[in-house]
Design a protein around this motif. Sequence first.
Motif, PDB file in Angstrom:
ATOM      1  N   GLU A  68     -27.903  48.782 -14.647  1.00 28.11           N
ATOM      2  CA  GLU A  68     -27.348  48.444 -13.339  1.00 28.11           C
ATOM      3  C   GLU A  68     -25.964  47.821 -13.491  1.00 28.11           C
ATOM      4  O   GLU A  68     -25.676  47.162 -14.502  1.00 28.11           O
ATOM      5  N   CYS A 111     -26.774  52.437 -10.691  1.00 29.13           N
ATOM      6  CA  CYS A 111     -27.806  52.453 -11.724  1.00 29.13           C
ATOM      7  C   CYS A 111     -27.657  53.756 -12.500  1.00 29.13           C
ATOM      8  O   CYS A 111     -27.939  54.834 -11.961  1.00 29.13           O
ATOM      9  N   TRP A 168     -34.748  50.581  -5.822  1.00 25.97           N
ATOM     10  CA  TRP A 168     -34.132  49.274  -6.052  1.00 25.97           C
ATOM     11  C   TRP A 168     -35.135  48.186  -5.659  1.00 25.97           C
ATOM     12  O   TRP A 168     -35.809  48.294  -4.626  1.00 25.97           O
ATOM     13  N   ARG A 224     -35.467  43.634  -5.893  1.00 25.98           N
ATOM     14  CA  ARG A 224     -34.710  42.406  -6.105  1.00 25.98           C
ATOM     15  C   ARG A 224     -35.656  41.245  -6.326  1.00 25.98           C
ATOM     16  O   ARG A 224     -36.817  41.286  -5.903  1.00 25.98           O
ATOM     17  N   ARG A 248     -40.893  40.040  -7.590  1.00 25.79           N
ATOM     18  CA  ARG A 248     -39.910  41.095  -7.375  1.00 25.79           C
ATOM     19  C   ARG A 248     -40.305  41.870  -6.117  1.00 25.79           C
ATOM     20  O   ARG A 248     -41.474  42.216  -5.946  1.00 25.79           O
ATOM     21  N   TYR A 260     -32.635  45.108  -9.398  1.00 25.44           N
ATOM     22  CA  TYR A 260     -33.089  45.957 -10.492  1.00 25.44           C
ATOM     23  C   TYR A 260     -33.309  47.383  -9.993  1.00 25.44           C
ATOM     24  O   TYR A 260     -33.769  47.584  -8.860  1.00 25.44           O
ATOM     25  N   ASN A 273     -35.355  51.096 -10.768  1.00 19.26           N
ATOM     26  CA  ASN A 273     -36.683  51.432 -11.276  1.00 19.26           C
ATOM     27  C   ASN A 273     -36.943  52.922 -11.102  1.00 19.26           C
ATOM     28  O   ASN A 273     -36.450  53.546 -10.166  1.00 19.26           O
ATOM     29  N   TRP A 320     -37.520  49.475 -16.137  1.00 19.35           N
ATOM     30  CA  TRP A 320     -36.609  48.601 -15.400  1.00 19.35           C
ATOM     31  C   TRP A 320     -35.298  48.462 -16.156  1.00 19.35           C
ATOM     32  O   TRP A 320     -35.271  48.483 -17.382  1.00 19.35           O
ATOM     33  N   GLN A 366     -31.760  45.928 -16.714  1.00 25.59           N
ATOM     34  CA  GLN A 366     -31.613  44.501 -17.012  1.00 25.59           C
ATOM     35  C   GLN A 366     -31.277  43.682 -15.779  1.00 25.59           C
ATOM     36  O   GLN A 366     -31.350  42.457 -15.797  1.00 25.59           O
ATOM     37  N   GLY A 367     -30.907  44.370 -14.703  1.00 27.75           N
ATOM     38  CA  GLY A 367     -30.593  43.693 -13.454  1.00 27.75           C
ATOM     39  C   GLY A 367     -29.125  43.357 -13.307  1.00 27.75           C
ATOM     40  O   GLY A 367     -28.388  43.235 -14.295  1.00 27.75           O
TER      41      GLY A 367
END
Length: 121
Positions: free
Chosen positions: A6, A22, A36, A38, A45, A94, A96, A111, A113-114
């Motif tokens: 991301e 992403c 997505w 968060r 999450r 994140y 996914n 996932w 790493q954000g």
Amino acid sequence: QVRLVESGGGLVQSGGSLRLSCECSGTTFKLYVMAWYRQVPGKEREFVAAITSDGGEDYADSVAGRFTISRDNDKYTMYLQMTNLQPDDTAVYYCNVGYYSGMDYKPHNHWGQGTQVTVSS
């Protein structure tokens, strides 16, 4: 193994906009159902938006009308255009890979790493 990266997060004032990206390593990206999520510290999450392989979109009520999910299969990349950002949107975002079970999106354990999004009031 699918690798997700991301980018695009940052600090923005209330009412501002950001576009998250992403990038996906999978060569069958065009077949993936993507989403997505968060997360804020101390909370689970949460689902934000999803996009199917044929471009169907799904949004959480909290972001519908403000966020737009999209994908570019040639670039193996998914996007989240966020507008009218509010302090409650502050979170780590994140991406996914998952699937749909009926009407519900189900995340696989793939996932990124954000990327941090911070909205100041």
